[in-house]
Design a protein around this motif. Structure first.
Motif, PDB file in Angstrom:
ATOM      1  N   ASP A   1       3.003   6.584  -2.508  1.00 32.90           N
ATOM      2  CA  ASP A   1       4.231   6.717  -3.467  1.00 32.90           C
ATOM      3  C   ASP A   1       4.205   7.269  -4.825  1.00 32.90           C
ATOM      4  N   LEU A   2       3.204   6.135  -5.712  1.00 34.79           N
ATOM      5  CA  LEU A   2       3.805   6.188  -6.691  1.00 34.79           C
ATOM      6  C   LEU A   2       2.963   7.011  -6.801  1.00 34.79           C
ATOM      7  N   PHE A   3       1.889   7.380  -6.712  1.00 31.84           N
ATOM      8  CA  PHE A   3       0.147   8.344  -6.825  1.00 31.84           C
ATOM      9  C   PHE A   3       1.197   9.855  -6.014  1.00 31.84           C
ATOM     10  N   SER A   4       2.403   9.540  -5.075  1.00 25.99           N
ATOM     11  CA  SER A   4       2.769  11.254  -4.486  1.00 25.99           C
ATOM     12  C   SER A   4       3.486  11.875  -5.526  1.00 25.99           C
ATOM     13  N   ALA A   5       4.165  11.301  -6.407  1.00 22.59           N
ATOM     14  CA  ALA A   5       5.470  11.490  -7.391  1.00 22.59           C
ATOM     15  C   ALA A   5       4.423  11.977  -8.342  1.00 22.59           C
ATOM     16  N   PHE A   6       2.953  11.565  -9.174  1.00 27.50           N
ATOM     17  CA  PHE A   6       2.329  11.731  -9.474  1.00 27.50           C
ATOM     18  C   PHE A   6       1.546  13.238  -9.125  1.00 27.50           C
ATOM     19  N   CYS A   7       1.817  13.819  -7.962  1.00 29.92           N
ATOM     20  CA  CYS A   7       0.838  15.119  -7.589  1.00 29.92           C
ATOM     21  C   CYS A   7       2.120  15.962  -7.888  1.00 29.92           C
TER      22      CYS A   7
ATOM     23  N   SER B   1      10.727  -0.331  -2.973  1.00 29.24           N
ATOM     24  CA  SER B   1      10.314  -1.195  -2.452  1.00 29.24           C
ATOM     25  C   SER B   1       9.693  -2.606  -2.690  1.00 29.24           C
ATOM     26  N   GLN B   2       9.668  -2.888  -3.744  1.00 30.00           N
ATOM     27  CA  GLN B   2       9.831  -4.257  -4.249  1.00 30.00           C
ATOM     28  C   GLN B   2      10.972  -5.146  -4.584  1.00 30.00           C
TER      29      GLN B   2
ATOM     30  N   ILE C   1       0.642  -0.829  -0.036  1.00 27.86           N
ATOM     31  CA  ILE C   1       0.069  -0.270  -0.166  1.00 27.86           C
ATOM     32  C   ILE C   1       0.966   0.890  -0.572  1.00 27.86           C
ATOM     33  N   ALA C   2       2.010   1.274   0.941  1.00 22.05           N
ATOM     34  CA  ALA C   2       2.530   2.154   1.216  1.00 22.05           C
ATOM     35  C   ALA C   2       3.208   3.012  -0.316  1.00 22.05           C
ATOM     36  N   ALA C   3       4.189   1.875  -1.358  1.00 25.43           N
ATOM     37  CA  ALA C   3       4.406   1.866  -2.978  1.00 25.43           C
ATOM     38  C   ALA C   3       3.418   2.460  -3.185  1.00 25.43           C
ATOM     39  N   VAL C   4       2.126   1.783  -3.108  1.00 25.57           N
ATOM     40  CA  VAL C   4       0.875   2.444  -4.554  1.00 25.57           C
ATOM     41  C   VAL C   4       0.895   4.105  -3.632  1.00 25.57           C
TER      42      VAL C   4
END
Length: 223
Positions: free
Chosen positions: A58-64, A105-106, A53-56
């Protein structure tokens, strides 16, 4: 988009950025806690869903970060297009580095849960875990964030696009982060100083987000 639309998108994205970042930090910290590499990898195996969940998040934070770079550039480019472009570049760098860091994370998830013939030996797992957890120079994306925030805050201040007191808070908070984070990276400042860096930034970004949503950004008073 219109100037008003860019301001609203930026304001909403600021709030979303914070709403994604805080739980991601909490979940990641929960998953990787423990004394020593072996204990941390065991914790990751037990809390694999939290790290997923944290990885997802973080990914959307990068989009932001990318959205904020574009919208803040659109708002401030009339004040100084060169500085606005530099600010955009830093926010894009932040987003790209943040997106790439999801691979960390992966990697940790694979290392903590690998079994069978493909699983690394305990010695190799310890070495890889040390590198993934402590050997990648964390915080680089935060430095790019601080530099972009400093430039955009300065342009908002110069153009009188938001209240002067709020703009000055943004400049000072950004300068503190832009100086403090590299000093932490160099080992000059302890990790405990982190809260003194981010609390002023939160005190700036939350009111800024609400101001942009409700009032928007005024047209620059001077170029």
């Amino acid at each position: 988009m219109t100037r008003r639309a860019n301001a609203r998108v930026a304001g909403f994205t600021f709030l979303l950025y914070i709403a994604l970042g805080i739980p991601a930090m909490i979940l990641s910290g929960k998953a990787t806690r423990g004394q020593g590499i072996a204990a941390q990898l065991a914790s990751i195996a037990q809390h694999a869903s939290d790290l997923h969940i944290a990885a997802v998040l973080d990914l959307f934070s990068a989009f932001c970060a990318l959205v904020l770079g574009v919208t803040l550039y659109a708002i401030t480019r009339n004040q100084d297009p060169d500085l606005a472009m530099l600010g955009l570049t830093f926010r894009v760098g932040e987003g790209v580095i943040g997106g790439i860091s999801v691979q960390r994370s992966q990697g940790l998830l694979w290392l903590a849960t690998a079994a069978g013939p493909s699983a690394p030996s305990p010695e190799a797992a310890h070495a890889l875990g040390s590198f993934l957890l402590h050997g990648q120079g964390g915080g680089i994306s935060a430095i790019f964030f601080a530099m972009g925030s400093m430039l955009f805050s300065w342009l908002l201040l110069r153009g009188r696009m938001i209240p002067a007191a709020l703009a000055w808070l943004g400049v000072l908070a950004s300068v503190l982060a832009a100086v403090g984070l590299p000093l932490q990276l160099a080992g000059v400042l302890p990790d405990s100083f982190t809260w003194f860096i981010w609390l002023p930034m939160a005190a700036f970004e939350i009111p800024l987000a609400l101001w942009l949503l409700v009032k928007g950004a005024a047209v620059p008073g001077r170029a």
